[in-house]
Scaffold this active site. Structure first.
Site, mmCIF file in Angstrom:
data_model
loop_
_atom_site.group_PDB
_atom_site.id
_atom_site.type_symbol
_atom_site.label_atom_id
_atom_site.label_comp_id
_atom_site.label_asym_id
_atom_site.label_seq_id
_atom_site.Cartn_x
_atom_site.Cartn_y
_atom_site.Cartn_z
ATOM 1 N N GLY B 204 -55.773 63.827 79.283
ATOM 2 C CA GLY B 204 -55.045 65.090 79.301
ATOM 3 C C GLY B 204 -55.814 66.192 79.987
ATOM 4 O O GLY B 204 -56.669 65.948 80.835
ATOM 5 N N LEU B 230 -49.148 59.008 80.941
ATOM 6 C CA LEU B 230 -50.238 59.807 81.508
ATOM 7 C C LEU B 230 -51.620 59.287 81.071
ATOM 8 O O LEU B 230 -51.880 59.137 79.879
ATOM 9 C CB LEU B 230 -50.073 61.270 81.066
ATOM 10 C CG LEU B 230 -51.042 62.266 81.708
ATOM 11 C CD1 LEU B 230 -50.785 62.404 83.198
ATOM 12 C CD2 LEU B 230 -50.948 63.624 81.022
ATOM 13 N N ASP B 231 -52.487 59.030 82.039
ATOM 14 C CA ASP B 231 -53.881 58.607 81.791
ATOM 15 C C ASP B 231 -53.986 57.288 81.023
ATOM 16 O O ASP B 231 -55.013 57.011 80.392
ATOM 17 C CB ASP B 231 -54.668 59.702 81.046
ATOM 18 C CG ASP B 231 -54.738 60.995 81.845
ATOM 19 O OD1 ASP B 231 -54.694 60.913 83.083
ATOM 20 O OD2 ASP B 231 -54.814 62.068 81.230
ATOM 21 N N GLU B 232 -52.918 56.487 81.075
ATOM 22 C CA GLU B 232 -52.914 55.234 80.328
ATOM 23 C C GLU B 232 -52.876 54.010 81.236
ATOM 24 O O GLU B 232 -52.856 52.880 80.762
ATOM 25 C CB GLU B 232 -51.680 55.183 79.403
ATOM 26 C CG GLU B 232 -51.678 56.180 78.276
ATOM 27 C CD GLU B 232 -52.546 55.733 77.112
ATOM 28 O OE1 GLU B 232 -52.640 54.528 76.872
ATOM 29 O OE2 GLU B 232 -53.131 56.617 76.457
#
Lengths: 287, 287, 287, 287
Positions: B204, B230-232
């Site tokens: 994040g 997101l960011d995964e």
């Protein structure tokens, strides 16, 4: 320890302002104190100042008691939190282990070889497995079982043992039990743990399994002070090693052992050499 | 590219069983294929097998089209997912940036010096700042503003530009916009991002601020494929550098830039050299 | 630079004795000096003491000239070698390059982004190749050919340019010429070089070829001051990266570029921030 | 060792040509061999090809003797140098030590915890100091003094002991004696040493003193095969750690121990897992 290498370590934290270093170093100079090592940190966000001095003991014209009495006159006006320790008095680390022995092997090696100065008055375990190895080193081993249905008496016994053996700090060398909150609060900044992940990633149980599932390219370990919030205490030291897709969970566990013992050893050394000063949730580590 | 160094890269994933390597290497040998580099990975948990071969192009008695046609006869029975690429055809990377230029500088240097083989047909930005630097390199620069109140048309335009410039992959070189889910799904395993933390820590916004507050002793960066979460997405590459208590957030940002650009460059190289094979959420990276 | 961040940096070396820190910090406190950063080093072998202070400029009730005049009264009795610099006055680095541009790209990026504070008044090269890139940044570029049969006039011209542009230091950013001894001696501790090996291994020509032949598992780079003895000057910074048997000389050259530019950048930063104090052939680097 | 994890490891070196992998993997497939791990290396300079396969033992329809007999039919025409080993047969490492115990502690821990598979049939030392610790582990300890005036009989005795205990390799775990040339030649690629520097820097005596004097910023350790040329044998593994100006020689020695034992442990593991193939003076290490 010969006189030429005996040192006093003075650590100080206080609100930042002009004149702190002058006051402290003036006091030391006045009493003949030879400074072997000095570290400062000025935390801009909080306007807090941190210092650590190693002073050649034999150069100082004061005994430790006299030092404490006279230095209070400096410390008061500046609002200092401070302490002074004597390298001739080794810190006593009460070590807790379960069945895994890699951190214990490493700590016993460092103790025996005097890699850095500390004592281990007792090793406590919830299993009998490591008794023979500990006792071979001439260190008492106490088995304190921790039954799942009633753990409190065990932890009370452990705290008693800590005090009976005049512990200065407790080291959880892969001890597989969560300490109760009251125990963490009884020994603030006195319990060091090694967590087998690069915190805050993979807090909690089975961090290597978590790391494997996420597909990270590095795994790590974290030495931190234990607080009532699991895996949330101030971090003292961390490190990582590279892994790759060919490594299964069992390989992560295997390679992880090497980084765990290295990180724990550094964290313990920083602690016993009074290199760690706390600043709320963060640590200042004067290496 | 001279004939002596042109190579075909064959990547394969399939259910594991006896005889895969024999079938593939038998096929290559039959057609004269000289193996320059070969990597295998057998994933024990899932019984999936991964291979990558670099074959000297001039040694092969088949054109790429013929190879594709004939190799299908091997691939079918083994249930292979496979691809073959030609090092003479450079991958075209559409680069997205905002205002920060450290990753862009680094990528343009590597492109210009041919550090590894790739092309940049266009750089797209939501700001005008970096136009002159990009154009000095002879690369088109397109400004696509992303207004906060209505971002969809901007992303549709970016996807159009990607196709117009025949992009093979998209690189988010510190692009400060979150891509919409439909766009991530339109280019699966084709969008590379650099996140300025060691994921999964500090996903994040403002990871360096998060890292500072937690008091970690190392900061990192992660190159990963972008998915709708997101960011995964699957991690391609990560690395870390040591910081200490004296480093403020602005220092973390500053030192972080060096690790971000290094990790992005390695991730991009692995991608364009077809070294990354996906295995669900995890990546196999044949270095 | 705003007043709140302007700082004076005071560096001192002197024979070690009791009272140095007290005298210096007493002087600073007397004149209102707020210490932002302080580092000490006591060299046990030689009984030499080293200090570095960063002082908030606006806190000091003295101009720099007044400081210099009054501090002489402290410095004299202690036999100090000392200097004070002003962060508002950027150091001027004269950069020398040949054809390889990776270190130049990196330095120009850091200069343009103000990664740390320095100026580049001129770039000098024995080739024309990099003129356009340098001039795009608005920095003068001077071509000084170095003919093999008569190099002396070229080096005299370079030293003239250094003085004309009021250089504070010279940076050899992969400059492929050996400087004459008289030039090294004319600028002691003022010429920084990046050598593409982990010195003292592989001094001299073609270090990557040497490293390949020896079969080392890590390659490195070294930033050092140039002296009349080739590759023998005091080391400022070093680092290494891992390689393996699959890497040929050309791969070592390629990966080496990344470590060269990182090590040079750190070495240059330590120098311009007055973090490097020399102690004979060794360096004290206050990070 | 359970049947499901028993594996045969096949290592091959031969002149490079088309068809090697096809022939080997065809042979394995024909006999049901399930490949768990495969690594290839094609050395472009010398046109030599190297392979290593781990094959699931229970999948193979041949005994090891049958394998050896039949595989000779493949190996001959390709001019292969090859070997096959069985993970159910642990390699026997004869360990030589003097007085320093850090590498010994580490190896005994790894042996006892089965960190990787090997046996230690005997520890030989030129001092009595470490007898009790070794014997506590249930391992025979033999004291072989090495008198300065006549060392030959001692080394003959050591070689006898090696053969009596059916050694597969000899590990010099900080053994402070230089082996005679005839002994190195008697056990080619069978004697592993840990040198306490990042070779080729600081070969010979007192490397930490040499490193201190040169002022390097990293120190290292090197695991290599012993040849008749001191510190010149093929390198298996190396690593480094960062030091700074505050570290004296005794600190280098102290921190160096950690890197020495880590590098030796990795080198020993690569050796016993048949991951090291020699290529003249250089090593191919299939990790």
């Amino acid at each position: 320890m010969d006189a030429a290498s005996r040192r006093f370590t003075l650590t100080i934290a206080c609100p930042d302002r002009v004149g702190i270093v002058a006051a402290v170093s003036g006091f030391l100079a006045e009493h003949g104190g030879w400074i072997l090592e000095a570290s400062h940190h000025s935390d801009h966000g909080s306007d807090t100042f941190f210092m650590r001095h190693e002073i050649l003991a034999e150069s100082l014209a004061l005994s430790l008691d006299e030092f404490r009495e006279r230095f209070a006159g400096i410390a008061g006006p500046f609002g200092m939190t401070w302490a002074i320790s004597d390298s001739a008095v080794k810190k006593r680390l009460v070590v807790l282990v379960s069945r895994q022995d890699h951190c214990l092997y490493d700590l016993l090696y460092r103790w025996r070889s005097q890699d850095f100065a500390f004592d281990i008055p007792v090793v406590i375990s919830n299993h009998e497995d490591l008794r023979a190895f500990v006792e071979w080193h001439g260190i008492p081993f106490v088995h304190v079982p921790v039954p799942a249905q009633d753990k409190e008496p065990a932890f009370r016994r452990i705290l008693e043992l800590y005090h009976e053996h005049r512990g200065d700090a407790m080291v959880l060398a892969r001890y597989m039990q969560v300490l109760p909150g009251w125990m963490c609060e009884a020994l603030p900044s006195r319990i060091l743990n090694i967590h087998h992940s690069f915190l805050p990633s993979f807090a909690g149980a089975k961090p290597y399994h978590q790391a494997y599932r996420r597909g990270v390219k590095l795994i790590g370990a974290t030495c931190h002070y234990v607080t009532a919030q699991l895996d949330e205490g101030p971090i003292i030291e961390q490190d990582v090693i590279r892994i790759d897709h060919g490594d299964g969970v069992e390989d992560l566990v295997r390679y992880g052992r090497d980084i765990e013992k290295a990180v724990l050893a550094r964290g313990v050394r920083y602690h016993v050499e009074d290199r760690v000063l706390l600043h709320g949730h963060r640590s200042v580590v004067f290496k």
